[in-house]
Design an enzyme around this catalytic site. Structure first.
Site, PDB file in Angstrom:
ATOM      1  N   ARG A 114     -16.947  30.185 -15.728  1.00 52.13           N
ATOM      2  CA  ARG A 114     -17.798  30.158 -17.051  1.00 52.13           C
ATOM      3  C   ARG A 114     -18.663  30.802 -17.301  1.00 52.13           C
ATOM      4  NH1 ARG A 114     -16.176  27.341 -20.829  1.00 52.13           N
ATOM      5  NH2 ARG A 114     -15.744  25.153 -19.265  1.00 52.13           N
ATOM      6  N   TYR A 115     -19.817  30.267 -16.192  1.00 51.69           N
ATOM      7  CA  TYR A 115     -20.845  31.150 -15.698  1.00 51.69           C
ATOM      8  C   TYR A 115     -21.224  32.489 -14.645  1.00 51.69           C
ATOM      9  CZ  TYR A 115     -21.870  26.669 -17.632  1.00 51.69           C
ATOM     10  OH  TYR A 115     -22.391  25.006 -18.357  1.00 51.69           O
ATOM     11  N   ARG A 118     -21.657  30.906 -11.158  1.00 50.46           N
ATOM     12  CA  ARG A 118     -20.182  30.331 -10.452  1.00 50.46           C
ATOM     13  C   ARG A 118     -19.239  29.959 -10.755  1.00 50.46           C
ATOM     14  NH1 ARG A 118     -24.871  28.949 -13.360  1.00 50.46           N
ATOM     15  NH2 ARG A 118     -24.982  27.247 -15.024  1.00 50.46           N
ATOM     16  N   CYS A 131     -10.391   7.608 -14.792  1.00 47.93           N
ATOM     17  CA  CYS A 131     -11.370   6.820 -15.430  1.00 47.93           C
ATOM     18  C   CYS A 131     -10.986   7.123 -16.879  1.00 47.93           C
ATOM     19  CB  CYS A 131     -12.474   7.654 -15.457  1.00 47.93           C
ATOM     20  SG  CYS A 131     -13.828   8.211 -13.902  1.00 47.93           S
ATOM     21  N   CYS A 134     -11.545  10.367 -19.176  1.00 55.33           N
ATOM     22  CA  CYS A 134     -11.544  11.923 -18.222  1.00 55.33           C
ATOM     23  C   CYS A 134     -11.634  12.999 -18.833  1.00 55.33           C
ATOM     24  CB  CYS A 134      -9.852  12.289 -17.605  1.00 55.33           C
ATOM     25  SG  CYS A 134      -9.771  13.130 -16.190  1.00 55.33           S
ATOM     26  N   ARG A 136     -10.156  15.709 -17.929  1.00 55.04           N
ATOM     27  CA  ARG A 136      -9.133  16.337 -17.613  1.00 55.04           C
ATOM     28  C   ARG A 136      -7.718  15.870 -17.750  1.00 55.04           C
ATOM     29  NH1 ARG A 136     -12.305  18.942 -13.592  1.00 55.04           N
ATOM     30  NH2 ARG A 136     -14.057  19.523 -14.846  1.00 55.04           N
ATOM     31  N   ASP A 295     -16.973  14.088 -23.584  1.00 57.10           N
ATOM     32  CA  ASP A 295     -16.737  14.627 -24.113  1.00 57.10           C
ATOM     33  C   ASP A 295     -15.525  14.950 -25.461  1.00 57.10           C
ATOM     34  OD1 ASP A 295     -17.933  16.893 -22.463  1.00 57.10           O
ATOM     35  OD2 ASP A 295     -16.305  16.809 -20.578  1.00 57.10           O
ATOM     36  N   LYS A 339     -22.400  23.927 -20.517  1.00 54.66           N
ATOM     37  CA  LYS A 339     -23.493  22.743 -20.414  1.00 54.66           C
ATOM     38  C   LYS A 339     -25.082  23.150 -21.602  1.00 54.66           C
ATOM     39  CE  LYS A 339     -21.438  21.059 -16.142  1.00 54.66           C
ATOM     40  NZ  LYS A 339     -21.132  21.994 -16.202  1.00 54.66           N
TER      41      LYS A 339
END
Ligand SMILES: *Cc1c(COP(=O)(O)O)cnc(C)c1O
Length: 384
Positions: A114-115, A118, A131, A134, A136, A295, A339
């Protein structure tokens, strides 16, 4: 005094040596309703949640993490993170299966680019525990609709042929679920790429299963410096003696650690809890890195807070405590924005001559903008 206490719970029938063994921890995870009900009295909301979780995101809880649940408190902040609730089965209109728009940013399956410099490399689709919020959940745990299509070889080739990438972040699932050998194969292949300057891993293993952080693993990771690790702690209770010791081993091996926590309703949404968390993290040599707005994952409405809560927390920390202890509050832009930082507004007024600010106590201060040297002074100075 900041207290760390051991997670060891003799009611599991394990010796302390067994408790300290990652294999035992993983083998004895709580992943069925019967198992769960034999250890804790569930609320109706949780019981329905566990029954429904089988179609979406599996339940799995290591004894280490389970032991810090307060069994007498249905609102225990640990419990809300890990025991499914029926609310997960409801999808609010704003919610998305892929909230961060990752699937549309994959040049190769399993690699999110995306960036500019990186990438996020998803190396496995399983974790030590799951979690409930999550990000994902669409691909993680093996029970959802979508399968994580991992093509390690294609990802390595993409990275070898993309010189703009200087930073690779391994995630998943949890990369530390891989054996030391498998993980080292990935790390050594990446380290051999000349334009890759540093590698990092995102993992909740140090919390769910600190027993995985063996001296052998630390010695292996040490070979790949500069190596960074982002851990995930949401509540100070998660930092048990076992976790503190595991983080100490990593820090001693020179691993640079940051914490990413997710702002969760009735889990860690007060200044007081966040302050206790960040202080405990610093004592473990972990620097708070990001505080995420939760999210828009499907079935997360009961765990999400308003964004102003996060701003209120940052405002309650900045100036009031050590600067190193303050994470950056971010929202991952829904649909693929990446972000985006959010900060309390300290600027009261700003014009071309000056900026007026307020400090953490609410007092105002004015900083004049730089002025040009007057022409006559300049001439005088030149004449000397
Ligand atoms: C979070 C993330 C990164 C890493 O971001 P940093 O701000 O550098 O920590 C990289 N790629 C993707 C897709 C991410 O979601």
């Amino acid at each position: 005094m900041i207290a760390f206490s051991s997670s060891y719970d003799p009611s599991w029938g394990a010796t302390e040596d067994q408790w300290a063994d990652a294999k035992w921890q993983l083998k004895n995870r709580v992943n069925t309703l019967a198992d769960l009900e034999s250890r804790i009295e569930l609320t109706q909301e949780e019981r329905a949640g566990v029954l429904l979780a089988g179609n979406k995101l599996a339940m799995s809880i290591t004894p280490q993490f389970f032991s810090i649940i307060d069994k007498n408190d249905p609102n225990c902040p640990i419990r809300r993170q890990i025991i499914p609730r029926m609310e997960e089965a409801w999808t609010a209109p704003e919610e998305l299966a892929d909230p961060c728009g990752e699937d549309s940013h994959m040049p190769v399956p399993g690699l999110v680019h995306r960036y500019p410099d990186r990438v996020l490399f998803l190396v496995t689709d399983r974790c030590a525990s799951y979690c409930r919020y999550c990000t994902r959940s669409r691909v993680v745990s093996g029970v959802g609709e979508q399968k994580l299509n991992m093509q390690h070889e294609a990802a390595f080739e993409y990275l070898e042929n993309t010189p703009s990438v200087r930073d690779v972040l391994l995630s998943g699932g949890d990369p530390l679920l891989l054996s030391d050998n498998k993980l080292e194969k990935i790390l050594s292949r990446l380290a051999a790429i000349p334009h890759i300057q540093f590698i990092r891993i995102g993992s909740r293993f140090p919390i769910f299963c600190p027993q995985r952080i063996t001296p052998e693993l630390c010695a292996m990771l040490k070979k790949y410096h500069p190596f960074f690790l982002s851990i995930h702690v949401n509540h100070p209770k998660e930092l048990t003696t076992e976790v503190q010791e595991a983080l100490g081993r990593l820090a001693d091996a020179g691993v640079v650690m940051g914490n990413q926590s997710v702002l969760l309703k009735d889990v860690n949404d007060t200044v007081e809890i966040q302050k206790a968390l960040v202080h405990k993290l610093l004592m473990c040599r972990v620097r708070p890195y990001y505080l995420y707005q939760c999210d828009l994952i499907t079935g997360s409405s009961h765990l999400r807070t308003s964004a102003s809560k996060g701003l209120e927390i940052i405002e309650g920390l900045r100036g009031h405590t050590t600067g190193y202890a303050i994470p950056q509050f971010v929202i991952d832009g829904p649909g693929g924005g990446g972000k985006i930082p959010l900060n309390p507004n300290y600027v009261v007024n700003h014009n071309s001559n000056e900026i007026t600010l307020r400090n953490y106590e609410g007092k105002q201060f004015t900083y004049p903008e730089p002025s040009d040297i007057p022409q006559e002074i300049k001439s005088e100075l030149l004449a000397t």
